[in-house]
Design an enzyme around this catalytic site. Structure first.
Site, PDB file in Angstrom:
ATOM      1  N   ASP A  36     -13.185   2.175  -7.379  1.00  0.00           N
ATOM      2  CA  ASP A  36     -12.164   3.240  -7.355  1.00  0.00           C
ATOM      3  C   ASP A  36     -11.520   3.495  -8.714  1.00  0.00           C
ATOM      4  O   ASP A  36     -10.827   4.491  -8.878  1.00  0.00           O
ATOM      5  CB  ASP A  36     -11.110   3.003  -6.258  1.00  0.00           C
ATOM      6  N   SER A 128      -3.726  -5.170   1.855  1.00  0.00           N
ATOM      7  CA  SER A 128      -2.880  -4.099   1.307  1.00  0.00           C
ATOM      8  C   SER A 128      -1.479  -4.014   1.884  1.00  0.00           C
ATOM      9  O   SER A 128      -1.021  -2.929   2.255  1.00  0.00           O
ATOM     10  CB  SER A 128      -3.571  -2.741   1.449  1.00  0.00           C
ATOM     11  N   ASP A 174      -6.291   1.767  -1.907  1.00  0.00           N
ATOM     12  CA  ASP A 174      -5.427   1.159  -0.889  1.00  0.00           C
ATOM     13  C   ASP A 174      -4.368   2.149  -0.395  1.00  0.00           C
ATOM     14  O   ASP A 174      -4.142   2.286   0.804  1.00  0.00           O
ATOM     15  CB  ASP A 174      -4.735  -0.093  -1.456  1.00  0.00           C
TER      16      ASP A 174
HETATM   17  C1  GLA Z   1      -7.579  -3.865  -5.040  1.00  0.00           C
HETATM   18  C2  GLA Z   1      -7.058  -2.584  -5.689  1.00  0.00           C
HETATM   19  C3  GLA Z   1      -7.907  -1.379  -5.282  1.00  0.00           C
HETATM   20  C4  GLA Z   1      -9.399  -1.644  -5.503  1.00  0.00           C
HETATM   21  C5  GLA Z   1      -9.797  -2.998  -4.905  1.00  0.00           C
HETATM   22  C6  GLA Z   1     -11.221  -3.356  -5.228  1.00  0.00           C
HETATM   23  O1  GLA Z   1      -7.401  -3.824  -3.652  1.00  0.00           O
HETATM   24  O2  GLA Z   1      -5.723  -2.353  -5.297  1.00  0.00           O
HETATM   25  O3  GLA Z   1      -7.476  -0.235  -5.976  1.00  0.00           O
HETATM   26  O4  GLA Z   1      -9.718  -1.570  -6.859  1.00  0.00           O
HETATM   27  O5  GLA Z   1      -8.951  -4.044  -5.346  1.00  0.00           O
HETATM   28  O6  GLA Z   1     -12.113  -2.503  -4.608  1.00  0.00           O
END
Ligand code: GLA
Length: 387
Positions: A36, A128, A174
């Protein structure tokens, strides 16, 4: 839940007049990891667990914030007149960061708030909890004060706040998954354009099982930033020989032809992951559309191998969980999910194998790591809402 939160609000703040209750979900990513911030695709879905908030406007400019998860810290009070990022702020840095971001975007709060929070995402699990708190805060502000912002804006502002107020340089996945979640659907998001498509998750006879390793290595932030730098470096070198804006622009063929220009083998391995993971994610969504769950699972497995070997964001505990899962018949795919260095795995498991899966994986984890893991058979839920 609404009743309990209102009762708790009354206990903490004295009365519950004018209180409204909201929820925003956490997420699990099915495939598309560390793509991302490389202009690639991701495929996360919102969960039915997340963060709840009971909130009301005040008549002054005070912010009085309380979390049931950190009850020992009591009410943490501050004022809208002093919103600069501060080192010492605790969990309140997340809601305050969102308020700060709203103000920067011209959405100035006419008054302070009383806010009580409760989150049911297990601590440090990589599902998250911070993004859900950011999206929840944005959704509450928008509803309380009538700001004209879309849920997509909430995702963008949540990410901005996490990057600039909390100093975590995350991508958009997220916050987007939390803000745009849709029951029984995953979100196929192009992070280069924020164009997206909902994909119904119909897993006849299978379930999504999240396994929490309950370990979180402290490397997360520093290694995350290092990976970002390595990808930027790889992109710069590739751009000297091929026309691309992001690693996500490259096809497998282009990459195979030009990868040699990346001098450092470690940096090349990082780029290999970013490019191939994006391609795997696109293929995985195609497989799902054709109802080819087997192919989807194999792509998840390949994603894990690539995150483990090329991107080096797994850890021994997670590898034990994934290896154990792969051995259970009825498991279509299993991989690390989220930022890495601990947290959770995500697996697609046949209904009839779920008990065996739990037993076998827990047994091996205990034997090899001396630790207990936790399992959640998850449901895909909706985005933020008032209860
Ligand atoms: C964390 C970050 C996301 C993404 C993931 C890996 O969750 O917050 O933005 O980069 O790692 O895919």
């Amino acid at each position: 839940m609404k009743k309990e939160l209102i009762q708790e609000f009354e206990k903490v703040f004295g009365d519950a007049e004018g209180v409204q209750v909201f929820f925003a979900p956490g997420r699990v990513n099915l495939i598309g990891e560390h793509t991302d911030y490389n202009g690639g695709h991701v495929f996360p879905c919102a969960l039915t667990i997340g963060t709840y908030g009971a909130v009301r406007k005040r008549n002054d400019d005070k912010l009085r914030l309380y979390s049931m998860n950190f009850a020992d810290l009591g009410i943490i009070e501050s004022s809208l007149s002093d919103m600069r990022p501060k080192e010492e702020t605790q969990w309140t840095a997340y809601p305050k960061g969102v308020i700060w971001t709203f103000e920067k975007n011209g959405y100035k709060l006419p008054s302070g708030i009383d806010l009580l929070l409760y989150g049911d995402i297990p601590n440090g699990s990589g599902l998250s909890s911070s993004a859900s708190l950011e999206v929840l805060t944005g959704y509450m502000l928008k509803t309380l004060f009538g700001f004209d912002v879309s849920n997509k804006d909430l995702a963008v502002m949540g990410q901005y706040s996490e990057n600039n107020y909390n100093g975590m340089n995350c991508g958009i996945m997220d916050q987007f998954a939390s803000a745009m979640g849709k029951k029984d659907n995953a979100i196929f998001l192009d992070t280069a354009t924020l164009e997206f498509e909902y994909a119904p998750i119909v897993l006849n006879g299978y379930k999504i099982v999240v396994t929490n390793s309950k370990v979180k290595h402290s490397l997360v932030n520093s290694e995350y930033n290092t990976r970002r730098k390595e990808c930027e470096e790889a992109l710069k070198q590739l751009q000297t020989v091929v026309d691309c804006k992001t690693l996500g622009d490259l096809s497998a063929e282009d990459y195979a032809t030009h990868a040699r220009v990346i001098a450092d083998p470690t940096v090349r391995a990082r780029a290999t992951h970013a490019v191939c993971e994006n391609i795997r994610t696109i293929k995985a969504v195609e497989a799902l559309k054709k109802n080819d769950l087997k192919e989807f699972g194999q792509l998840m497995n390949a994603s894990h191998v690539s995150l483990r070997d090329d991107y080096a964001v797994s850890c021994p505990e997670i590898d034990v969980l994934v290896d154990a899962a792969w051995k259970v018949e009825g498991v279509l795919g299993s991989r690390i999910t989220g930022g890495g260095f601990g947290g959770c795995t995500v697996s697609i498991v046949a209904d009839a194998s779920i008990e065996e899966f739990k037993e076998e994986v827990a047994k091996e984890y205990k034997e090899k790591c001396g630790l207990e893991c936790e399992f959640y058979v998850v449901e895909i839920g909706d985005g933020p809402r008032e209860l």
